[in-house]
Every structure is written in structure tokens, then in C-alpha cells.
Design an enzyme around this catalytic site. Structure first.
Site, PDB file in Angstrom:
ATOM      1  N   ASN A  95      -4.935   3.536  11.004  1.00 55.84           N
ATOM      2  CA  ASN A  95      -5.671   4.197  12.074  1.00 55.84           C
ATOM      3  C   ASN A  95      -6.672   3.238  12.700  1.00 55.84           C
ATOM      4  O   ASN A  95      -6.902   2.142  12.189  1.00 55.84           O
ATOM      5  CB  ASN A  95      -6.366   5.448  11.540  1.00 55.84           C
ATOM      6  CG  ASN A  95      -5.482   6.681  11.706  1.00 55.84           C
ATOM      7  OD1 ASN A  95      -4.756   6.793  12.682  1.00 55.84           O
ATOM      8  ND2 ASN A  95      -5.568   7.607  10.767  1.00 55.84           N
ATOM      9  N   GLY A 107       2.489   4.624   3.200  1.00 54.34           N
ATOM     10  CA  GLY A 107       3.356   3.552   2.703  1.00 54.34           C
ATOM     11  C   GLY A 107       4.480   4.083   1.820  1.00 54.34           C
ATOM     12  O   GLY A 107       5.618   3.604   1.884  1.00 54.34           O
ATOM     13  N   GLY A 167       0.822  -1.217   0.000  1.00 53.69           N
ATOM     14  CA  GLY A 167       0.000   0.000   0.000  1.00 53.69           C
ATOM     15  C   GLY A 167       0.849   1.258   0.000  1.00 53.69           C
ATOM     16  O   GLY A 167       0.920   1.956   1.017  1.00 53.69           O
ATOM     17  N   PRO A 168       1.492   1.572  -1.126  1.00 47.92           N
ATOM     18  CA  PRO A 168       2.354   2.758  -1.182  1.00 47.92           C
ATOM     19  C   PRO A 168       1.565   4.040  -1.457  1.00 47.92           C
ATOM     20  O   PRO A 168       1.786   4.713  -2.464  1.00 47.92           O
ATOM     21  CB  PRO A 168       3.315   2.429  -2.326  1.00 47.92           C
ATOM     22  CG  PRO A 168       2.482   1.581  -3.246  1.00 47.92           C
ATOM     23  CD  PRO A 168       1.532   0.813  -2.388  1.00 47.92           C
ATOM     24  N   GLY A 169       0.636   4.359  -0.550  1.00 51.87           N
ATOM     25  CA  GLY A 169      -0.063   5.641  -0.623  1.00 51.87           C
ATOM     26  C   GLY A 169       0.741   6.658   0.161  1.00 51.87           C
ATOM     27  O   GLY A 169       1.978   6.589   0.207  1.00 51.87           O
ATOM     28  N   ALA A 170       0.036   7.610   0.814  1.00 51.36           N
ATOM     29  CA  ALA A 170       0.740   8.660   1.560  1.00 51.36           C
ATOM     30  C   ALA A 170       1.701   8.027   2.585  1.00 51.36           C
ATOM     31  O   ALA A 170       2.907   8.278   2.577  1.00 51.36           O
ATOM     32  CB  ALA A 170      -0.279   9.559   2.243  1.00 51.36           C
ATOM     33  N   ALA A 217       0.486  13.601   6.239  1.00 49.20           N
ATOM     34  CA  ALA A 217       0.990  13.247   4.912  1.00 49.20           C
ATOM     35  C   ALA A 217      -0.115  13.225   3.876  1.00 49.20           C
ATOM     36  O   ALA A 217      -1.282  13.019   4.199  1.00 49.20           O
ATOM     37  CB  ALA A 217       1.626  11.861   4.990  1.00 49.20           C
ATOM     38  N   LYS A 262      -4.956   8.370  20.030  1.00 52.47           N
ATOM     39  CA  LYS A 262      -5.043   8.901  18.663  1.00 52.47           C
ATOM     40  C   LYS A 262      -6.497   8.906  18.186  1.00 52.47           C
ATOM     41  O   LYS A 262      -6.933   9.815  17.480  1.00 52.47           O
ATOM     42  CB  LYS A 262      -4.155   8.084  17.718  1.00 52.47           C
ATOM     43  CG  LYS A 262      -4.152   8.664  16.341  1.00 52.47           C
ATOM     44  CD  LYS A 262      -2.872   8.549  15.575  1.00 52.47           C
ATOM     45  CE  LYS A 262      -2.921   9.504  14.388  1.00 52.47           C
ATOM     46  NZ  LYS A 262      -2.801   8.857  13.095  1.00 52.47           N
ATOM     47  N   ASN A 316      -8.873  11.668  16.396  1.00 52.51           N
ATOM     48  CA  ASN A 316      -9.483  11.420  15.083  1.00 52.51           C
ATOM     49  C   ASN A 316     -11.015  11.421  15.113  1.00 52.51           C
ATOM     50  O   ASN A 316     -11.648  11.794  14.119  1.00 52.51           O
ATOM     51  CB  ASN A 316      -9.009  10.066  14.531  1.00 52.51           C
ATOM     52  CG  ASN A 316      -7.617  10.154  13.927  1.00 52.51           C
ATOM     53  OD1 ASN A 316      -7.129  11.241  13.614  1.00 52.51           O
ATOM     54  ND2 ASN A 316      -6.957   9.025  13.769  1.00 52.51           N
TER      55      ASN A 316
HETATM   56  N1  LIG Z   1      -2.323  10.201   5.509  1.00 57.81           N
HETATM   57  C1  LIG Z   1      -2.078  10.487   6.775  1.00 57.81           C
HETATM   58  O1  LIG Z   1      -1.710  11.623   7.114  1.00 57.81           O
HETATM   59  C2  LIG Z   1      -2.188   9.413   7.842  1.00 57.81           C
HETATM   60  C3  LIG Z   1      -1.626   9.669   9.092  1.00 57.81           C
HETATM   61  C4  LIG Z   1      -1.671   8.662  10.057  1.00 57.81           C
HETATM   62  C5  LIG Z   1      -2.300   7.461   9.786  1.00 57.81           C
HETATM   63  N2  LIG Z   1      -2.860   7.247   8.567  1.00 57.81           N
HETATM   64  C6  LIG Z   1      -3.484   5.936   8.326  1.00 57.81           C
HETATM   65  O2  LIG Z   1      -2.603   5.170   7.519  1.00 57.81           O
HETATM   66  C7  LIG Z   1      -3.362   4.265   6.680  1.00 57.81           C
HETATM   67  C8  LIG Z   1      -2.997   4.529   5.225  1.00 57.81           C
HETATM   68  O3  LIG Z   1      -3.463   5.835   4.901  1.00 57.81           O
HETATM   69  P1  LIG Z   1      -2.939   6.662   3.639  1.00 57.81           P
HETATM   70  O4  LIG Z   1      -3.335   8.066   3.871  1.00 57.81           O
HETATM   71  O5  LIG Z   1      -1.533   6.354   3.337  1.00 57.81           O
HETATM   72  O6  LIG Z   1      -3.883   6.035   2.491  1.00 57.81           O
HETATM   73  P2  LIG Z   1      -3.747   6.180   0.910  1.00 57.81           P
HETATM   74  O7  LIG Z   1      -2.911   7.369   0.561  1.00 57.81           O
HETATM   75  O8  LIG Z   1      -5.116   6.055   0.368  1.00 57.81           O
HETATM   76  O9  LIG Z   1      -2.885   4.901   0.501  1.00 57.81           O
HETATM   77  C9  LIG Z   1      -3.382   3.602   0.528  1.00 57.81           C
HETATM   78  C10 LIG Z   1      -2.613   2.845  -0.543  1.00 57.81           C
HETATM   79  O10 LIG Z   1      -2.967   1.462  -0.475  1.00 57.81           O
HETATM   80  C11 LIG Z   1      -3.057   1.006  -1.815  1.00 57.81           C
HETATM   81  N3  LIG Z   1      -3.805  -0.256  -1.835  1.00 57.81           N
HETATM   82  C12 LIG Z   1      -5.111  -0.480  -1.575  1.00 57.81           C
HETATM   83  N4  LIG Z   1      -5.380  -1.792  -1.678  1.00 57.81           N
HETATM   84  C13 LIG Z   1      -4.211  -2.388  -2.014  1.00 57.81           C
HETATM   85  C14 LIG Z   1      -3.844  -3.726  -2.270  1.00 57.81           C
HETATM   86  N5  LIG Z   1      -4.726  -4.732  -2.195  1.00 57.81           N
HETATM   87  N6  LIG Z   1      -2.561  -3.994  -2.598  1.00 57.81           N
HETATM   88  C15 LIG Z   1      -1.643  -2.990  -2.679  1.00 57.81           C
HETATM   89  N7  LIG Z   1      -1.932  -1.714  -2.434  1.00 57.81           N
HETATM   90  C16 LIG Z   1      -3.208  -1.409  -2.115  1.00 57.81           C
HETATM   91  C17 LIG Z   1      -3.709   2.151  -2.547  1.00 57.81           C
HETATM   92  O11 LIG Z   1      -3.555   1.944  -3.930  1.00 57.81           O
HETATM   93  P3  LIG Z   1      -3.967   3.009  -5.060  1.00 57.81           P
HETATM   94  O12 LIG Z   1      -2.665   3.708  -5.366  1.00 57.81           O
HETATM   95  O13 LIG Z   1      -4.456   2.184  -6.190  1.00 57.81           O
HETATM   96  O14 LIG Z   1      -5.006   3.910  -4.463  1.00 57.81           O
HETATM   97  C18 LIG Z   1      -2.908   3.305  -1.968  1.00 57.81           C
HETATM   98  O15 LIG Z   1      -1.676   3.456  -2.657  1.00 57.81           O
HETATM   99  C19 LIG Z   1      -4.837   4.558   7.001  1.00 57.81           C
HETATM  100  O16 LIG Z   1      -5.317   3.667   7.995  1.00 57.81           O
HETATM  101  C20 LIG Z   1      -4.798   5.982   7.566  1.00 57.81           C
HETATM  102  O17 LIG Z   1      -5.879   6.281   8.425  1.00 57.81           O
HETATM  103  C21 LIG Z   1      -2.814   8.181   7.574  1.00 57.81           C
END
Ligand SMILES: NC(=O)c1ccc[n+]([C@@H]2O[C@H](COP(=O)([O-])OP(=O)(O)OC[C@H]3O[C@@H](n4cnc5c(N)ncnc54)[C@H](OP(=O)(O)O)[C@@H]3O)[C@@H](O)[C@H]2O)c1
Length: 293
Positions: free
Chosen positions: A98, A13, A8-11, A124, A174, A178
Site C-alpha cells: 500500500n 504474499g 513476505g508470505p502474509g495475507a 485478505a 487507493k 485508505n
Molecule cells: N491484507 C490486505 O487485505 C491488503 C490488501 C491490499 C494491500 N495490502 C498491502 O499489502 C502489503 C502486505 O500486507 P499483508 O496484509 O499481507 O501483511 P502481513 O499479513 O502482515 O504479511 C507480511 C508478511 O511479511 C513477512 N515478513 C516481514 N519481514 C520479512 C522479511 N524480512 N523476510 C520475509 N518475510 C518477511 C511477515 O512475516 P511473519 O510471518 O513473521 O509476520 C508476514 O508473513 C501491505 O503493504 C498492505 O498494506 C494488504
């Protein structure tokens, strides 16, 4: 050399993968749903880049020493498809999401003793596939266990403050921050809406519910968490957008169940009423409903 796969290389990852890859002693693989070429991350310390191995098909996965899960909580089932290929019998799975149900979410796929729940704070966002912005200081807390202790040194060459500690307390702490984020997501208004006194009061009420439920679950949290959440929101830039609101604005699914849903669910378990969080869940589910009426 530790081999590490990040699912899951989003924000989150993407930032973790880029930082871990700065250490030449880490071998980093990224398991993605959407392919990208390389990682470029704007961090408070400047721009970092990395070109980890990128896989998009679970059939191509090979066993690693550590699996880090950084998908959204509702993507647990699809994330788990990577695990048979990535894991040897005891490979730990670190869940960086989260909410408070990290272990329960992955228990159908991995023995509980191999799951490391992690609370992560990292402001992020992802601007495009492979492009992320880390907006401030970031930390991770994992349980004070053998696996938790072995996880910490992986981050020696990153700007994350990674430590072991009381997971239950940190996760519920946390969630107290949230849970009232739902207000912004319902109103489609940024954090500055907290300046209205009724919104301050509503925030206090939602945090009090979460605090009571968290304590019943064993979290050690002081009463002052309520005012700290309100003060924190009042000090934040008025145009700040929390991730629930960001997801709603972008038309993405929201983590309603992992956040306010968890407050309601655990509240029921302990006989603690959580009407404000219950209403938030109902309104967010309705807001997410795309049907025409
Ligand atoms: N962002 C923040 O500031 C923050 C801070 C603290 C905690 N968190 C928590 O951290 C977690 C991740 O959040 P995020 O903001 O990073 O989410 P995000 O940006 O939406 O990233 C999620 C990633 O997972 C990928 N994904 C989904 N299903 C998948 C699969 N089966 N195999 C491989 N990759 C897959 C998505 O792919 P696609 O590229 O296709 O969409 C996306 O790249 C959440 O629980 C969030 O609440 C986030």
C-alpha cells in the site's frame, strides 16, 4: 518456466504464492520470516493449496526471474536482504504494497528501472502461518511498461484481474480509500462508525486532502472520489475492520507512514495543507507508543 520468489508470505504474499503455484508452468519460492509447512487459502472459488519451496534464510536464496515483495511497507529494509541472493543483474522486483512510494522504498537496493510498483486490491487476512483467506474479487495494476506487460501473463491461471495502467492515478485513488481508515484505527471501532454524520464529514475532509495532493503528484482523479469513498464505507458490512485497525488490535506495527504519512509528506512538498491527515498521523503514533506514563 518462470521462476518467481515471493518475499513476505502474509495475507497478500501467501495468497499470491498459492495462486501462482496453481499454474504448473510457474516455479514458486516463498521467502518467509516465520516457517510454515504448506499454503492453504480459502478463496471465493473454494480452497486452494500449494507446497512451494519455503526459505527462511537469505543465504539460501538462488537467482529467479521475478521477485515479488509483499511485506508491510515498514519492512522494506529487512525484505531487501533477500535481494542479493534472489536477483541476477536485471531481475525485476515487483513491489505489492500500500501507499504510493513503492519505487522510493526499494531504490536504495535496486536500480529504479528494475522496480515495478504494483497497486493491489485484495481483501485478505492471514489466520495462521501458511493459512489465508481471500474474501473477494482482487486486482493488481502495474505500469504500462515493458516489465509491466511481462508481469501480467504470470497470473493467467489465478483469480486476480491483473492489468497495466496509470500507476500514479490508481495508487492515489487507493490511498484516498485508505487514508480515512485511520479514523477506525484511532477510535478502535469498525467501519460502521461512518454512520455518524461527523465521521462522514471527517472522512470527506481526509479524502479531499489526499485528492488534492494526489492531483499535484499527477493523479487523474475526479471530485466524485470523495462521495464514492463515503458511500463505499456506508455500504460495507458495519463490522468491517480495515487493516490499520486490524494491525492495532493485534498489537502489530501500523503502516502509518506509508498511508497518512505519505499524504502529509507529499502535501508539504506541494505546499498543500493536510491538517486532518497530520492529526491522524500524530494520534496513531501516540496510540502505537507502548511506553507507560
Ligand atoms: N491484507 C490486505 O487485505 C491488503 C490488501 C491490499 C494491500 N495490502 C498491502 O499489502 C502489503 C502486505 O500486507 P499483508 O496484509 O499481507 O501483511 P502481513 O499479513 O502482515 O504479511 C507480511 C508478511 O511479511 C513477512 N515478513 C516481514 N519481514 C520479512 C522479511 N524480512 N523476510 C520475509 N518475510 C518477511 C511477515 O512475516 P511473519 O510471518 O513473521 O509476520 C508476514 O508473513 C501491505 O503493504 C498492505 O498494506 C494488504
Amino acid at each position: 518456466m518462470p521462476t518467481i520468489a515471493i518475499v513476505g508470505p502474509g495475507a497478500i504474499g501467501g495468497i499470491l504464492a498459492a495462486w501462482l503455484a496453481q499454474d504448473p508452468s510457474n516455479d514458486v519460492t516463498v521467502c518467509a520470516r516465520t516457517r510454515f509447512d504448506r499454503l492453504e487459502v480459502e478463496t471465493p472459488e473454494g480452497r486452494i493449496e500449494a507446497s512451494p519451496r519455503v526459505l527462511t534464510d537469505p543465504a539460501d536464496a538462488t537467482p529467479v526471474d521475478w521477485v515479488l515483495i509483499a511485506t508491510k511497507a515498514y519492512d522494506a529494509e529487512s525484505s531487501a536482504r533477500w535481494l542479493p541472493g534472489l536477483r541476477r543483474a536485471n531481475t525485476p522486483v515487483v513491489v505489492l504494497q500500500n501507499g504510493v512510494e513503492h519505487v522510493e522504498r526499494f531504490a536504495p537496493y535496486v536500480a529504479r528501472e528494475s522496480i515495478v510498483p504494483a497497486v493491489i486490491d485484495c481483501p485478505a487476512e492471514r489466520t495462521a502461518p501458511g493459512r489465508m483467506r481471500q474474501r473477494g474479487p482482487s486486482w493488481i495494476v502495474v505500469p504500462d511498461s515493458e516489465l509491466g506487460g511481462a508481469f501480467v501473463p504470470l497470473f493467467a491461471r489465478t483469480n486476480f484481474d491483473v492489468s497495466t495502467g496509470d500507476f500514479t492515478t490508481r495508487a492515489w485513488g487507493k490511498l484516498c480509500v485508505n487514508a480515512p481508515g485511520a479514523i477506525s484505527a484511532i477510535l478502535l471501532k469498525p467501519t460502521g462508525i461512518i454512520a455518524l454524520e461527523p465521521i462522514g464529514e471527517l472522512t470527506r475532509g481526509m479524502v479531499r486532502e489526499c485528492l488534492a495532493v494526489g492531483r499535484a503528484e499527477g493523479a487523474t482523479l475526479d471530485d466524485d472520489v470523495v462521495e464514492r469513498v463515503v458511500d463505499g464505507a456506508r455500504r460495507a458490512p458495519a463490522d468491517s475492520i480495515n487493516s490499520l485497525l486490524a494491525d492495532r488490535l493485534a498489537g502489530r506495527q501500523m503502516e502509518i507512514d506509508a498511508r497518512n504519512g505519505a499524504v502529509v509528506r507529499f502535501g508539504r512538498k506541494h505546499g498543500i495543507p493536510t491538517p486532518l491527515n497530520e492529526m491522524a498521523v500524530a494520534l496513531l503514533i501516540a496510540a502505537q507508543d507502548a511506553r507507560e506514563y
